[in-house]
Design an enzyme around this catalytic site. Structure first.
Site, PDB file in Angstrom:
ATOM      1  N   SER A 184      27.974  33.944 -29.917  1.00 41.66           N
ATOM      2  CA  SER A 184      26.608  34.124 -30.400  1.00 41.66           C
ATOM      3  C   SER A 184      26.550  35.242 -31.431  1.00 41.66           C
ATOM      4  CB  SER A 184      25.682  34.457 -29.224  1.00 41.66           C
ATOM      5  OG  SER A 184      24.431  34.936 -29.679  1.00 41.66           O
ATOM      6  N   TYR A 197      23.338  39.665 -21.634  1.00 38.07           N
ATOM      7  CA  TYR A 197      23.925  38.619 -22.475  1.00 38.07           C
ATOM      8  C   TYR A 197      24.564  39.233 -23.719  1.00 38.07           C
ATOM      9  CZ  TYR A 197      24.166  34.461 -25.465  1.00 38.07           C
ATOM     10  OH  TYR A 197      24.601  33.454 -26.300  1.00 38.07           O
TER      11      TYR A 197
END
Length: 317
Positions: A184, A197
């Site tokens: 990501s 995250y």
């Protein structure tokens, strides 16, 4: 005067000729790039750690059609079998290989060493490793349990690095291999309400950045692809429930087809780092580096806005 007119006509014809040639050559060039990208994976043993996600599914189909010998991993055996059957039914058996299936769940770290042995036994070696497993979580820091944080770190960090370390001796002995981390953009940029995250994505990004330098002497390439939101097919009900937020993410995100094409191009070009993001996301990364105080202020303002929207939603419900 006639000489000038003749010169203008000649120039015009030259410009038209250049335009026509360019219009004809550019599509051919694109076709050549696509063909070269496909030949990059032909007969190569390719491992995909999460073949059941939207982008992993697209990777599997694209690489299978390119003639790769696939090792498809996922945390659900029935879904893996269904995916393999779909790919086999739609492919030409004379130019493709039946994929090997391995059940892999990074949230169960105790099973990973055994899985590594199973992976290496599939074809006896690995040429390309695609790490695309990911577990997303969104919540204020104080609302996440330590157990959940450990699970996220297992799936997003400890799992991938354990697998990489397990197969590394095989790659080093063969003096070849391409490791590709699909990560990501939050491996480079932090966003409020995604602390755990983002932490896991920063950790795995740092690991593979360090690994790149360490294994270059063995002829092993490490590439990282940082992407924004993954756009996936959405039903009408899902679109209604997500409203503006979904529309905004859709415009800023990338779709699985784009991701698969970029992976093939990366394997062909051997680029070390790729950022798949729209202008706003790229600008945020540069702002964080060059004007950190401005970036922090924008993030804090975003938290206030999000908190206010959540309060309004709670009143409605």
């Amino acid at each position: 005067m006639s000489d000038i007119t003749g010169l203008d006509v000649t120039t015009l014809w030259l410009v038209l000729a250049v335009v026509v040639i360019t219009a004809a050559v550019f599509p051919l060039y694109r076709m050549m790039l696509r063909h070269l990208a496909k030949t990059t994976v032909r007969n190569k043993v390719v491992l995909i750690t999460d073949s059941l996600s939207a982008h992993g599914n697209e990777f599997a189909k694209r690489f299978h059609s390119g003639g790769a010998r696939l090792v498809l991993c996922g945390n659900n055996w029935e879904r893996l079998e269904t995916l393999a059957e779909q790919m086999t039914d739609k492919s030409d058996p004379t130019s493709t290989f039946p994929p090997k299936l391995v059940e892999l769940d990074f949230s169960d770290m105790e099973s990973v060493p055994e899985v590594i042995s199973e992976i290496l036994e599939c074809f006896g070696c690995l040429d390309i490793l695609i790490f695309n497993s990911s577990m997303k979580v969104k919540a204020p820091v104080q609302c996440l349990s330590l157990e959940m944080e450990r699970t996220v770190m297992d799936v997003n960090y400890f799992g991938p690095i354990t697998l990489a370390k397990g197969v590394l001796p095989s790659l080093i002995s063969r003096r070849t291999g391409h490791i590709l981390l699909v990560n990501s953009i939050q491996g480079k940029l932090t966003v409020p309400f995604r602390a755990t995250y983002a932490a896991s994505k920063h950790a795995v990004q740092a690991f593979f950045d360090c690994l790149r330098a360490e294994v270059q002497q063995y002829g092993i390439i490490v590439s990282t692809v940082n992407h924004t939101f993954i756009n996936t097919p959405t039903t009408e009900d899902e679109a209604k429930s997500t409203g503006k937020t979904f529309t905004k993410q859709k415009s800023l995100g990338v779709n699985p087809e784009e991701m698969a094409s970029e992976l093939l191009n990366t394997l062909s070009s051997k680029k070390k780092e790729i950022l798949m993001a729209r202008f706003i996301s790229k600008a945020a990364i540069y702002t964080r580096s060059l004007f950190p105080n401005l970036f922090f202020a924008i993030m804090a303002a975003g938290v206030k806005t999000t908190t206010a929207e959540m309060s309004e939603d709670e009143k409605v419900t």
